[in-house]
Design a protein around this motif. Structure first.
Motif, PDB file in Angstrom:
ATOM      1  N   SER A 102      42.508  35.306  41.828  1.00 51.40           N
ATOM      2  CA  SER A 102      41.396  36.169  42.231  1.00 51.40           C
ATOM      3  C   SER A 102      41.799  37.638  42.298  1.00 51.40           C
ATOM      4  O   SER A 102      40.944  38.513  42.454  1.00 51.40           O
ATOM      5  N   ASP A 124      36.666  35.809  42.191  1.00 48.48           N
ATOM      6  CA  ASP A 124      36.685  36.461  40.879  1.00 48.48           C
ATOM      7  C   ASP A 124      35.554  35.901  40.014  1.00 48.48           C
ATOM      8  O   ASP A 124      34.984  34.848  40.335  1.00 48.48           O
ATOM      9  N   ASN A 183      36.003  40.488  43.058  1.00 47.77           N
ATOM     10  CA  ASN A 183      37.013  41.330  42.415  1.00 47.77           C
ATOM     11  C   ASN A 183      36.941  41.144  40.883  1.00 47.77           C
ATOM     12  O   ASN A 183      36.298  40.236  40.379  1.00 47.77           O
ATOM     13  N   GLN A 184      37.605  42.046  40.189  1.00 51.92           N
ATOM     14  CA  GLN A 184      37.725  41.981  38.725  1.00 51.92           C
ATOM     15  C   GLN A 184      36.379  42.157  38.012  1.00 51.92           C
ATOM     16  O   GLN A 184      36.126  41.571  36.953  1.00 51.92           O
ATOM     17  N   SER A 236      36.928  46.448  41.697  1.00 50.43           N
ATOM     18  CA  SER A 236      37.961  46.232  40.686  1.00 50.43           C
ATOM     19  C   SER A 236      39.243  46.879  41.181  1.00 50.43           C
ATOM     20  O   SER A 236      39.301  48.104  41.386  1.00 50.43           O
TER      21      SER A 236
END
Length: 542
Positions: free
Chosen positions: A67, A165, A194-195, A229
């Motif tokens: 993640s 994620d 995230n990401q 991010s």
């Protein structure tokens, strides 16, 4: 104003913790041990956390493998302290970044976080001070020790930051095993996707909306989701601002513990049967009709009516012995007094401790059990399952002692067996006077007969209404005696009914007293305990 608010919050939390402890103690021996142990664990954790630094807020970053949790941790803390690598799992031991280290040592010792770093100034994050950021092992790690560490700290940190994620954000295992169990902790939960740099620009909002929908099903519908991010820095400043806001409010510790208390109270309630479709409220309790029905059932089982019949027969027999025709009353002495046969007639001032009634056999014990069971069923209606069972058990606590106690209650009841009726001596005196008159008349006639037999002068006898006085005396004495004997039978029957009714009332009072002590009182105490538990549970749940 903030201090007053903090004081009120802490006071409310203290009351809820005390209520949870009361509910736990009241539920001992009644509820599932696992639920009771969980409540104890919450109380223990709360006591420990409240004894440690209130100036520090512990924020834990939790995430599944891949993640980017550690990368995000580094980005938020403006550090490279958390190890980031291609090989997984990366984080083997929890890492703490501490701002304002003074006083944080005992807190981190309690958290069992050995690796500690002092954080530097981070704009938008550390203005309020007192922040502890934790980078934790992956909660889905293949290493059991890593998973256990994450699970333990999820139960200890003040604020939970769930990092997901785009690839695994909808994984049912992540939600069912880790996020959903903390649905009551929405006030101290942040969810981060995230990401987002790996998504096309048009995909970000739909994925965030999808994640929000899943969280809503998890019970976290009020928690906003933030897209970030760690690579590009998108959303990191906003995440810092939100973390800083939680730290500055100084409410996270109390909110976290309050949520723990609510969860523990909910599980205690579930263990108590609060979720049952039927009978999840308060027990009906003991009413007068329940007491009467119990006493009536127990009275039948201990042959109260047999004693009442003996009282009735004993009264009539004693009345015959004292008011019957003296010529025949002696025959009643050959009939045995039923109260003496039952050992229920007191001699002088002596008290009776036991009766001679048949001991409680299988049939009588079944009657006793049935009466107590019906009583327990009636008073426990409406109680949750475990409490209904405990109320029934309380009513049967003295099952073995009940037959003997009821026998003593019957034996000690004042049946007025030695109490004489006021009319007995009156009738007795008149009976004897009538007999004396009849005997006097017979003697007079006898003397006249003897004189005539020996050809001696026989004096004239007085006459009344043409009848010789001695003859009238005999007739009057016999008639009066017989009439009084017959009348006494009717009067005795009425008196026997009254004496029997009085005995029945006293016997049932004695039976009721024994039932109150051995059946009703323990059941009422258990009902009171159930109600106190429910009140404590409601207070703990807030």
């Amino acid at each position: 104003m903030s201090r007053h608010r903090d004081a009120r919050t802490e006071s409310a939390l203290a009351r809820r913790l005390a209520a949870l402890n009361d509910a736990r103690e009241l539920g001992e021996g009644r509820l599932d041990d696992a639920a009771l142990q969980q409540a104890y664990d919450v109380l223990d954790r709360a006591a420990s956390r409240r004894s440690l630094s209130a100036d520090h807020t512990v924020v834990g970053f939790f995430g599944a493998t891949g993640s980017g949790k550690s990368s995000l941790f580094n980005a938020v803390a403006a550090t490279d302290a958390a190890r980031v690598a291609v090989r997984r799992p990366t984080t083997a031991e929890p890492l703490a970044m501490v701002w304002q280290p003074e006083g944080s040592g005992p807190l981190l010792d309690w958290l069992e976080v050995a690796e500690r770093r002092e954080g530097g100034p981070v704009p938008g994050l550390t203005d309020g001070g007192g922040l502890v950021l934790l980078d934790l092992p992956d909660f889905d790690s293949v290493q059991r020790a890593h998973r256990e560490t994450a699970e333990r700290l999820a139960g200890q940190v003040d604020v939970l930051v769930w990092v997901v994620d785009p690839q695994k954000y909808a994984d049912a295992a992540i939600h069912n095993e880790f996020i959903r169990p903390f649905s009551a902790h929405a006030a101290v939960t942040l969810v981060v996707l995230n990401q987002v740099d790996r998504l096309a620009g048009a995909e970000v909002k739909p994925v965030l909306a999808s994640l929000s929908s899943i969280l809503d099903r998890d019970g976290l519908g009020k928690v906003s989701v933030l897209g970030v991010s760690a690579v590009t820095g998108e959303g990191v400043d906003e995440l810092r601002r939100r973390v800083a806001g939680v730290v500055k409010a100084k409410q996270a510790q109390s909110a976290r513990l309050a949520a723990d208390v609510a969860v523990a109270a909910g599980r205690l309630g579930a263990a108590a049967g609060a979720g049952e479709a039927a009978g999840a409220g308060e027990p009906a309790g003991v009413h007068q009709q329940d007491r009467k029905a119990l006493a009536a059932g127990l009275a039948d089982a201990v042959h109260v009516e047999t004693v009442v019949s003996a009282v009735r027969t004993s009264y009539r027999l004693e009345a015959t012995r004292r008011t019957g025709w003296p010529v025949t009353r002696w025959m009643s002495r050959f009939r045995k007094d039923p109260l003496r046969r039952l050992s229920l007639r007191r001699e002088g001032s002596s008290a009776v401790n036991r009766t001679s009634l048949p001991p409680a056999g299988a049939a009588e014990q079944a009657q006793l059990d049935s009466a107590v069971r019906d009583f327990a069923d009636a008073i426990s209606v409406g109680a949750p399952g475990p409490w209904r069972a405990s109320i029934r058990a309380a009513a049967r606590t003295s099952r073995a002692a009940l037959p003997d106690a009821l026998d003593q209650a019957v034996a000690s009841a004042d049946l007025k067996a030695n109490t004489r009726a006021w009319w007995w001596p009156v009738f007795s005196v008149v009976q004897w006077l009538a007999l004396l008159v009849a005997v006097g008349g017979l003697a007079w006639l006898g003397v006249l007969a003897v004189l005539g037999y020996f050809q001696m002068p026989v004096p004239d006898v007085p006459r009344e209404l043409g009848w010789p006085l001695p003859t009238l005396m005999v007739a009057a004495g016999v008639v009066v005696g017989i009439v009084l004997a017959v009348a006494s039978k009717f009067i005795a029957a009425a008196g026997a009914r009254g004496r029997a009714a009085s005995a029945r009332r006293r016997l049932r009072e004695g039976v009721s007293g024994a039932a109150e002590l051995l059946v009703v009182a323990p059941a009422e105490a258990e009902i009171a305990r159930c109600r106190a538990f429910q009140e404590a549970l409601a207070a703990a749940g807030g």
